[in-house]
Design a protein around this motif. Structure first.
Motif, mmCIF file in Angstrom:
data_model
loop_
_atom_site.group_PDB
_atom_site.id
_atom_site.type_symbol
_atom_site.label_atom_id
_atom_site.label_comp_id
_atom_site.label_asym_id
_atom_site.label_seq_id
_atom_site.Cartn_x
_atom_site.Cartn_y
_atom_site.Cartn_z
ATOM 1 N N MET A 1 -8.507 -17.968 -15.140
ATOM 2 C CA MET A 1 -7.188 -18.257 -15.682
ATOM 3 C C MET A 1 -6.199 -18.491 -14.526
ATOM 4 N N ALA A 2 -5.425 -19.577 -14.624
ATOM 5 C CA ALA A 2 -4.471 -19.902 -13.561
ATOM 6 C C ALA A 2 -3.372 -18.846 -13.493
ATOM 7 N N GLU A 3 -2.938 -18.582 -12.283
ATOM 8 C CA GLU A 3 -1.881 -17.593 -12.095
ATOM 9 C C GLU A 3 -0.558 -18.133 -12.626
ATOM 10 N N PHE A 4 0.185 -17.265 -13.283
ATOM 11 C CA PHE A 4 1.458 -17.683 -13.879
ATOM 12 C C PHE A 4 2.459 -17.993 -12.761
ATOM 13 N N ASP A 5 3.070 -19.184 -12.828
ATOM 14 C CA ASP A 5 4.031 -19.620 -11.806
ATOM 15 C C ASP A 5 5.440 -19.235 -12.268
ATOM 16 N N TYR A 6 5.878 -18.059 -11.845
ATOM 17 C CA TYR A 6 7.189 -17.560 -12.268
ATOM 18 C C TYR A 6 8.320 -18.470 -11.790
ATOM 19 N N THR A 7 8.242 -18.909 -10.557
ATOM 20 C CA THR A 7 9.313 -19.740 -9.989
ATOM 21 C C THR A 7 9.498 -21.025 -10.784
ATOM 22 N N GLN A 8 8.387 -21.697 -11.096
ATOM 23 C CA GLN A 8 8.459 -22.949 -11.847
ATOM 24 C C GLN A 8 8.920 -22.710 -13.281
ATOM 25 N N ALA A 9 8.407 -21.636 -13.896
ATOM 26 C CA ALA A 9 8.779 -21.334 -15.284
ATOM 27 C C ALA A 9 10.270 -21.047 -15.405
ATOM 28 N N ILE A 10 10.818 -20.285 -14.465
ATOM 29 C CA ILE A 10 12.240 -19.964 -14.495
ATOM 30 C C ILE A 10 13.078 -21.210 -14.205
ATOM 31 N N ALA A 11 12.609 -22.034 -13.282
ATOM 32 C CA ALA A 11 13.318 -23.288 -12.979
ATOM 33 C C ALA A 11 13.331 -24.207 -14.197
ATOM 34 N N ASP A 12 12.201 -24.279 -14.910
ATOM 35 C CA ASP A 12 12.136 -25.101 -16.129
ATOM 36 C C ASP A 12 13.088 -24.574 -17.190
ATOM 37 N N ALA A 13 13.135 -23.237 -17.349
ATOM 38 C CA ALA A 13 14.027 -22.625 -18.340
ATOM 39 C C ALA A 13 15.488 -22.913 -17.999
ATOM 40 N N ARG A 14 15.824 -22.801 -16.711
ATOM 41 C CA ARG A 14 17.210 -23.051 -16.298
ATOM 42 C C ARG A 14 17.592 -24.519 -16.522
ATOM 43 N N ALA A 15 16.658 -25.424 -16.222
ATOM 44 C CA ALA A 15 16.930 -26.854 -16.415
ATOM 45 C C ALA A 15 17.122 -27.175 -17.897
ATOM 46 N N LYS A 16 16.290 -26.566 -18.752
ATOM 47 C CA LYS A 16 16.427 -26.821 -20.188
ATOM 48 C C LYS A 16 17.733 -26.239 -20.716
ATOM 49 N N TYR A 17 18.108 -25.047 -20.222
ATOM 50 C CA TYR A 17 19.373 -24.446 -20.634
ATOM 51 C C TYR A 17 20.541 -25.372 -20.273
ATOM 52 N N GLU A 18 20.548 -25.887 -19.062
ATOM 53 C CA GLU A 18 21.644 -26.759 -18.624
ATOM 54 C C GLU A 18 21.688 -28.042 -19.444
ATOM 55 N N SER A 19 20.520 -28.558 -19.802
ATOM 56 C CA SER A 19 20.457 -29.758 -20.634
ATOM 57 C C SER A 19 21.037 -29.492 -22.021
ATOM 58 N N ILE A 20 20.691 -28.330 -22.592
ATOM 59 C CA ILE A 20 21.199 -27.961 -23.921
ATOM 60 C C ILE A 20 22.704 -27.736 -23.869
ATOM 61 N N ALA A 21 23.161 -27.014 -22.845
ATOM 62 C CA ALA A 21 24.588 -26.733 -22.713
ATOM 63 C C ALA A 21 25.392 -28.017 -22.578
ATOM 64 N N LEU A 22 24.838 -28.988 -21.864
ATOM 65 C CA LEU A 22 25.517 -30.271 -21.694
ATOM 66 C C LEU A 22 25.555 -31.039 -23.006
ATOM 67 N N ALA A 23 24.427 -31.050 -23.720
ATOM 68 C CA ALA A 23 24.354 -31.795 -24.982
ATOM 69 C C ALA A 23 25.258 -31.199 -26.050
ATOM 70 N N LEU A 24 25.320 -29.863 -26.114
ATOM 71 C CA LEU A 24 26.153 -29.203 -27.127
ATOM 72 C C LEU A 24 27.617 -29.165 -26.720
ATOM 73 N N ASP A 25 27.898 -29.358 -25.426
ATOM 74 C CA ASP A 25 29.271 -29.362 -24.909
ATOM 75 C C ASP A 25 29.947 -28.018 -25.197
ATOM 76 N N ILE A 26 29.673 -27.049 -24.328
ATOM 77 C CA ILE A 26 30.173 -25.684 -24.531
ATOM 78 C C ILE A 26 31.696 -25.634 -24.609
ATOM 79 N N ASP A 27 32.384 -26.417 -23.763
ATOM 80 C CA ASP A 27 33.849 -26.414 -23.797
ATOM 81 C C ASP A 27 34.363 -26.873 -25.158
ATOM 82 N N ARG A 28 33.721 -27.913 -25.709
ATOM 83 C CA ARG A 28 34.117 -28.398 -27.039
ATOM 84 C C ARG A 28 33.872 -27.328 -28.097
#
Length: 376
Positions: free
Chosen positions: A1-28
């Motif tokens: 079983m491949a070792e879990f890549d924490y750095t990549q997983a967290i980076a992916d989560a942060r990128a998806k969060y920023e994409s969602i926040a931009l699309a939903l427009d938090i200020d609006r």
């Protein structure tokens, strides 16, 4: 079983969060929250209970979404700290906990991403759903009732307010048709992907020879009409019939001419309503559903004109969109997205969120491809 890549997983989560926040427009959204709070605190708000319910429901939805976004951001930061701690101390238990948390964050972000894909003109609205039995006789009527229960259970699981507005019972078992309303933000955006023909394959419980039966039911979903839609329906264009309600409802309902049938003469659209005790209430509810269907009809005509101008657009919905197979194997499969599950009982108990989410992703992709073709 491949070792879990924490750095990549967290980076992916942060990128998806920023994409969602931009699309939903938090200020609006924060400005919308402030505006709704002002409306919700206005004197006399509950003089109009229906409008008050809409305002408080919208406010609750916006606040809930902002809270989820803030929580996701904090969880990403916290899990990053947890990973650093686990790696420094070489603590397998801490790293296992961090992996579970990262996977949980990713799932929550996937759920939030769905809302960014519901960008249709009416997606934010409540929904009016009508289920009709099709080919298959008594099995089809029974299937229609199974679908009604499935959607009502789905609404209950998600905390959405659902109300059955009209039911036409079949003679032997099941229903000929039923109409219900789901009041929740983005109810139409979610349920609209359920529209189409559903097929059931099973050993018929109504066949004394135990033969396999295929039956069909149609699901129609329209957005709830609002005062700003300006759907005028002249009295000269409708025919109103009244009759005694049928089925469960008590003596008062079943012995008075409270049920209403409205026929829109130019289009042939027929709406029946019998859930309320008062003929006036049933007429008002039936007119609201008629206006909703006319709104969708107008929208479809406009889309048809655009389609003619743009040329042929591939990947239409088609008639049959989902199969429920109970024999000779257990499988529910969406024929548009390819998503399937063998947990048929869970599906009929309302566990259809994955089907809806995959449908929303599929629809968003169809819209994107259609827009690209229209621009060519």
């Amino acid at each position: 079983m491949a070792e879990f890549d924490y750095t990549q997983a967290i980076a992916d989560a942060r990128a998806k969060y920023e994409s969602i926040a931009l699309a939903l427009d938090i200020d609006r959204m924060k400005q919308q929250e402030q505006d709704l709070e002002v409306e919700a605190s206005a004197p006399g708000l509950w003089d109009d209970p229906e409008n008050a319910q809409k305002i408080t429901s919208k406010l609750s939805a916006v606040q809930s979404q902002l809270k989820r976004l803030a929580s996701a951001q904090q969880r990403i930061e916290d899990v990053e700290t947890l990973v650093e701690l686990g790696q420094e101390e070489n603590d397998a238990d801490t790293l296992s906990e961090a992996q579970n948390e990262v996977e949980g964050i990713q799932k929550d972000l996937d759920d939030m991403e769905i809302q960014t894909l519901m960008d249709g003109e009416y997606d934010e609205r409540s929904a009016v759903v009508t289920i009709r039995s099709g080919a298959g006789g008594v099995d089809a009527a029974d299937f229609a009732q199974m679908l009604l229960r499935m959607y009502l259970r789905w609404a209950e699981r998600n905390g959405y307010k659902a109300k059955v507005m009209d039911t036409s019972y079949a003679e032997e078992a099941g229903i000929k048709s039923a109409t219900f309303q789901v009041d929740a933000p983005y109810a139409y955006g979610r349920l609209s992907v359920e529209g189409g023909t559903h097929r059931l394959v099973r050993i018929s419980p109504f066949d004394n020879q135990g033969r396999r039966q295929t039956s069909f039911a149609a699901v129609e979903v329209v957005p709830l009409v609002e005062a700003t839609d300006h759907i005028d329906v002249p009295e000269s264009e409708i025919r109103v019939d009244t009759y005694c309600a049928s089925g469960p409802g008590g003596q008062g309902v079943n012995t008075t001419y409270s049920a209403v049938r409205i026929t829109h003469i130019p289009t042939g659209i027929v709406v029946t309503m019998q859930d309320e005790r008062s003929q006036i209430q049933n007429r008002a509810a039936a007119m609201a559903v008629l206006q909703s269907r006319l709104l969708v009809l107008r929208h479809e005509e406009e889309a048809k004109k655009k389609k003619e101008l743009a040329g042929d657009i591939k990947a239409s919905w088609g008639d049959q969109m989902r199969s429920y197979v109970l024999h000779p194997y257990q499988m529910v499969k969406d024929l548009r997205t390819g998503y399937e599950t063998s947990q048929t009982q869970a599906v009929f108990d309302g566990d259809i969120d994955e089907f809806i989410q995959e449908g929303i992703r599929w629809r968003h992709e169809q819209r994107r491809e259609a827009a690209e073709e229209a621009d060519e």
